[in-house]
Design an enzyme around this catalytic site. Structure first.
Site, PDB file in Angstrom:
ATOM      1  N   CYS A 191      -6.440  -6.278   3.169  1.00 13.64           N
ATOM      2  CA  CYS A 191      -7.428  -7.010   3.957  1.00 13.64           C
ATOM      3  C   CYS A 191      -8.204  -7.885   2.971  1.00 13.64           C
ATOM      4  O   CYS A 191      -8.838  -7.350   2.041  1.00 13.64           O
ATOM      5  CB  CYS A 191      -8.355  -5.993   4.636  1.00 13.64           C
ATOM      6  SG  CYS A 191      -9.716  -6.727   5.556  1.00 13.64           S
ATOM      7  N   ASN A 192      -8.128  -9.183   3.154  1.00 19.00           N
ATOM      8  CA  ASN A 192      -8.835 -10.106   2.247  1.00 19.00           C
ATOM      9  C   ASN A 192     -10.339  -9.865   2.298  1.00 19.00           C
ATOM     10  O   ASN A 192     -11.039  -9.934   1.294  1.00 19.00           O
ATOM     11  CB  ASN A 192      -8.551 -11.555   2.638  1.00 19.00           C
ATOM     12  CG  ASN A 192      -7.103 -11.945   2.463  1.00 19.00           C
ATOM     13  OD1 ASN A 192      -6.735 -12.543   1.472  1.00 19.00           O
ATOM     14  ND2 ASN A 192      -6.257 -11.602   3.422  1.00 19.00           N
ATOM     15  N   THR A 193     -10.837  -9.584   3.501  1.00 19.15           N
ATOM     16  CA  THR A 193     -12.275  -9.402   3.701  1.00 19.15           C
ATOM     17  C   THR A 193     -12.761  -8.146   2.974  1.00 19.15           C
ATOM     18  O   THR A 193     -13.744  -8.190   2.224  1.00 19.15           O
ATOM     19  CB  THR A 193     -12.559  -9.279   5.213  1.00 19.15           C
ATOM     20  OG1 THR A 193     -11.943 -10.386   5.883  1.00 19.15           O
ATOM     21  CG2 THR A 193     -14.032  -9.271   5.498  1.00 19.15           C
TER      22      THR A 193
ATOM     23  N   TYR B  44     -13.977  -7.065  10.722  1.00 19.19           N
ATOM     24  CA  TYR B  44     -14.828  -6.960   9.538  1.00 19.19           C
ATOM     25  C   TYR B  44     -15.380  -8.328   9.137  1.00 19.19           C
ATOM     26  O   TYR B  44     -16.449  -8.429   8.548  1.00 19.19           O
ATOM     27  CB  TYR B  44     -14.015  -6.427   8.344  1.00 19.19           C
ATOM     28  CG  TYR B  44     -13.840  -4.920   8.265  1.00 19.19           C
ATOM     29  CD1 TYR B  44     -14.110  -4.083   9.351  1.00 19.19           C
ATOM     30  CD2 TYR B  44     -13.391  -4.335   7.074  1.00 19.19           C
ATOM     31  CE1 TYR B  44     -13.925  -2.706   9.246  1.00 19.19           C
ATOM     32  CE2 TYR B  44     -13.222  -2.963   6.960  1.00 19.19           C
ATOM     33  CZ  TYR B  44     -13.483  -2.152   8.051  1.00 19.19           C
ATOM     34  OH  TYR B  44     -13.315  -0.793   7.945  1.00 19.19           O
ATOM     35  N   GLY B  45     -14.595  -9.358   9.421  1.00 21.07           N
ATOM     36  CA  GLY B  45     -14.882 -10.689   8.864  1.00 21.07           C
ATOM     37  C   GLY B  45     -16.170 -11.335   9.332  1.00 21.07           C
ATOM     38  O   GLY B  45     -16.626 -12.314   8.750  1.00 21.07           O
TER      39      GLY B  45
ATOM     40  N   GLU C  12      -5.050  -8.239  17.203  1.00 23.55           N
ATOM     41  CA  GLU C  12      -5.461  -6.871  17.542  1.00 23.55           C
ATOM     42  C   GLU C  12      -5.055  -6.505  18.973  1.00 23.55           C
ATOM     43  O   GLU C  12      -4.773  -5.357  19.268  1.00 23.55           O
ATOM     44  CB  GLU C  12      -6.978  -6.703  17.390  1.00 23.55           C
ATOM     45  CG  GLU C  12      -7.461  -6.551  15.969  1.00 23.55           C
ATOM     46  CD  GLU C  12      -7.011  -5.243  15.309  1.00 23.55           C
ATOM     47  OE1 GLU C  12      -7.151  -4.185  15.921  1.00 23.55           O
ATOM     48  OE2 GLU C  12      -6.508  -5.311  14.170  1.00 23.55           O
TER      49      GLU C  12
ATOM     50  N   CYS D 190      -5.989 -14.256   5.681  1.00 20.99           N
ATOM     51  CA  CYS D 190      -6.362 -13.025   6.388  1.00 20.99           C
ATOM     52  C   CYS D 190      -5.037 -12.390   6.785  1.00 20.99           C
ATOM     53  O   CYS D 190      -4.125 -13.087   7.255  1.00 20.99           O
ATOM     54  CB  CYS D 190      -7.190 -13.354   7.631  1.00 20.99           C
ATOM     55  SG  CYS D 190      -7.350 -11.974   8.794  1.00 20.99           S
ATOM     56  N   THR D 191      -4.921 -11.088   6.593  1.00 18.17           N
ATOM     57  CA  THR D 191      -3.612 -10.453   6.788  1.00 18.17           C
ATOM     58  C   THR D 191      -3.183 -10.383   8.252  1.00 18.17           C
ATOM     59  O   THR D 191      -2.023 -10.101   8.541  1.00 18.17           O
ATOM     60  CB  THR D 191      -3.612  -9.044   6.169  1.00 18.17           C
ATOM     61  OG1 THR D 191      -4.722  -8.294   6.705  1.00 18.17           O
ATOM     62  CG2 THR D 191      -3.738  -9.119   4.655  1.00 18.17           C
ATOM     63  N   HIS D 192      -4.096 -10.647   9.167  1.00 16.31           N
ATOM     64  CA  HIS D 192      -3.700 -10.728  10.584  1.00 16.31           C
ATOM     65  C   HIS D 192      -2.925 -12.021  10.876  1.00 16.31           C
ATOM     66  O   HIS D 192      -2.123 -12.064  11.798  1.00 16.31           O
ATOM     67  CB  HIS D 192      -4.937 -10.703  11.494  1.00 16.31           C
ATOM     68  CG  HIS D 192      -5.544  -9.342  11.681  1.00 16.31           C
ATOM     69  ND1 HIS D 192      -6.267  -8.715  10.697  1.00 16.31           N
ATOM     70  CD2 HIS D 192      -5.544  -8.501  12.759  1.00 16.31           C
ATOM     71  CE1 HIS D 192      -6.701  -7.541  11.163  1.00 16.31           C
ATOM     72  NE2 HIS D 192      -6.277  -7.391  12.401  1.00 16.31           N
TER      73      HIS D 192
ATOM     74  N   ASP E 216      -6.466  -1.600   6.182  1.00 19.62           N
ATOM     75  CA  ASP E 216      -6.947  -2.877   6.736  1.00 19.62           C
ATOM     76  C   ASP E 216      -8.006  -2.576   7.805  1.00 19.62           C
ATOM     77  O   ASP E 216      -8.107  -1.442   8.291  1.00 19.62           O
ATOM     78  CB  ASP E 216      -5.788  -3.667   7.364  1.00 19.62           C
ATOM     79  CG  ASP E 216      -6.244  -4.992   7.957  1.00 19.62           C
ATOM     80  OD1 ASP E 216      -7.013  -5.724   7.295  1.00 19.62           O
ATOM     81  OD2 ASP E 216      -5.841  -5.315   9.100  1.00 19.62           O
ATOM     82  N   SER E 217      -8.748  -3.600   8.177  1.00 18.99           N
ATOM     83  CA  SER E 217      -9.731  -3.448   9.255  1.00 18.99           C
ATOM     84  C   SER E 217      -9.042  -3.177  10.590  1.00 18.99           C
ATOM     85  O   SER E 217      -9.705  -2.794  11.552  1.00 18.99           O
ATOM     86  CB  SER E 217     -10.556  -4.723   9.377  1.00 18.99           C
ATOM     87  OG  SER E 217      -9.709  -5.806   9.715  1.00 18.99           O
TER      88      SER E 217
HETATM   89  N1  DGL Z   1      -7.282  -8.568   8.097  1.00 19.21           N
HETATM   90  C1  DGL Z   1      -8.545  -8.927   7.554  1.00 19.21           C
HETATM   91  C2  DGL Z   1      -8.387  -9.872   6.365  1.00 19.21           C
HETATM   92  O1  DGL Z   1      -7.346  -9.946   5.742  1.00 19.21           O
HETATM   93  C3  DGL Z   1      -9.627  -9.447   8.414  1.00 19.21           C
HETATM   94  C4  DGL Z   1      -9.775  -9.186   9.827  1.00 19.21           C
HETATM   95  C5  DGL Z   1     -11.200  -8.855  10.249  1.00 19.21           C
HETATM   96  O2  DGL Z   1     -12.020  -9.767  10.428  1.00 19.21           O
HETATM   97  O3  DGL Z   1     -11.455  -7.671  10.377  1.00 19.21           O
HETATM   98  O4  DGL Z   1      -9.334 -10.544   6.009  1.00 19.21           O
END
Ligand code: DGL
Length: 262
Positions: free
Chosen positions: A78-80, A47-48, A157, A189-191, A15-16
């Protein structure tokens, strides 16, 4: 170079940052005998809000490192990163089980009679073609409202999950969707599952909350089984956390999030 995959190797989870731990938790529940190597790129997060090419390059670089460590499969938790890089990764390593995650729009759209579904995700996930195609599949069954949430992952985070600031951020972000305006929300988003309780408290208890963690874990189990790479012995697996941040506090947060009840 072609990797030789061993059933005794760990399952890599990428993941990011720390968000993919919400997927790791589902993996470890489903396959407790497996070992996991979790890599979070917190140094380059979020990352997003980056461009697609940058996220693809970062993700492919980290995937390669994970395969160099002997990983027998990769969950892009991570979806992104999935929307930016999973196709490229599958082209580069067609013989390795690689599973991505996408917003759980399908179960949410099917959760009622033409439900109103809010999809919370990063700006990149929402702008990518992959997401537009996903929405097109279900837009006859539900009213779907995509909501980019820049800044939400940063609370997770920092491990800031109960503070007044998060509540204020969510109250403003979700202002138009309170008071019975939606029936379901997708945490794309996994967060975001780590803020599930706070999101639920702003939207109201009637709103059903969906995330893709469990479905992703099941898909990885299927892929490993099909490749003959599942461990069969009765054992308790272990988790190793790595993070580009290089700070012990971040690794402590990873361990805390894995145990957290949310
Ligand atoms: N956890 C990431 C996701 O599932 C995104 C978080 C990020 O923006 O880095 O999209």
């Amino acid at each position: 170079m072609k990797y030789s995959l061993q059933s005794g190797g760990p399952i890599a989870v990428f993941d990011s940052g720390v968000g993919g731990i919400s997927v790791l938790r589902e993996l470890a529940r489903l396959m407790p005998g497996e070992d996991y190597l979790y890599y979070g790129d917190s140094k380059h997060a979020p990352y997003g809000v980056k461009d697609t090419e940058t996220v693809r390059t970062l993700t492919c670089g980290h995937a390669r490192w994970l395969f160099d460590q002997g990983a027998k499969g990769l969950v892009v938790a991570c979806n992104t990163a999935t929307s930016a890089a999973v196709r490229t990764l599958r082209e580069q390593y067609p013989y390795i089980p690689i599973v991505g995650i996408e917003p759980a729009v399908k179960p949410a759209a099917k959760s009622g009679e033409h439900p109103r579904v809010l999809v919370m995700a990063t700006p990149m996930t929402i702008r990518e073609e992959k997401f537009r195609r996903l929405v097109a599949l279900y837009e006859k069954e539900a009213d779907i409202f995509p909501l980019p949430c820049p800044g939400l992952m940063d609370f997770v985070e920092r491990g800031d999950l109960d503070g007044e600031d998060l509540h204020k951020y969510l109250t403003e972000l979700l202002y138009d969707y309170r008071d019975n305006a939606v029936d379901a929300v997708v945490l794309g988003c996994t967060h975001y599952p780590f803020a599930r309780r706070q999101i639920g408290s702003v939207l109201g208890s009637h709103v059903r909350i969906f995330d893709g963690g469990e479905g992703t874990a099941r898909e990885m189990q299927r892929r490993l089984a099909a490749a003959g790479l599942l461990r069969t012995e009765d054992r308790q697996g272990h988790v190793v956390f790595e993070n580009s941040d290089g700070n012990d506090d971040k690794l402590a947060l990873c361990r805390k999030l894995l145990m957290l009840d949310y």
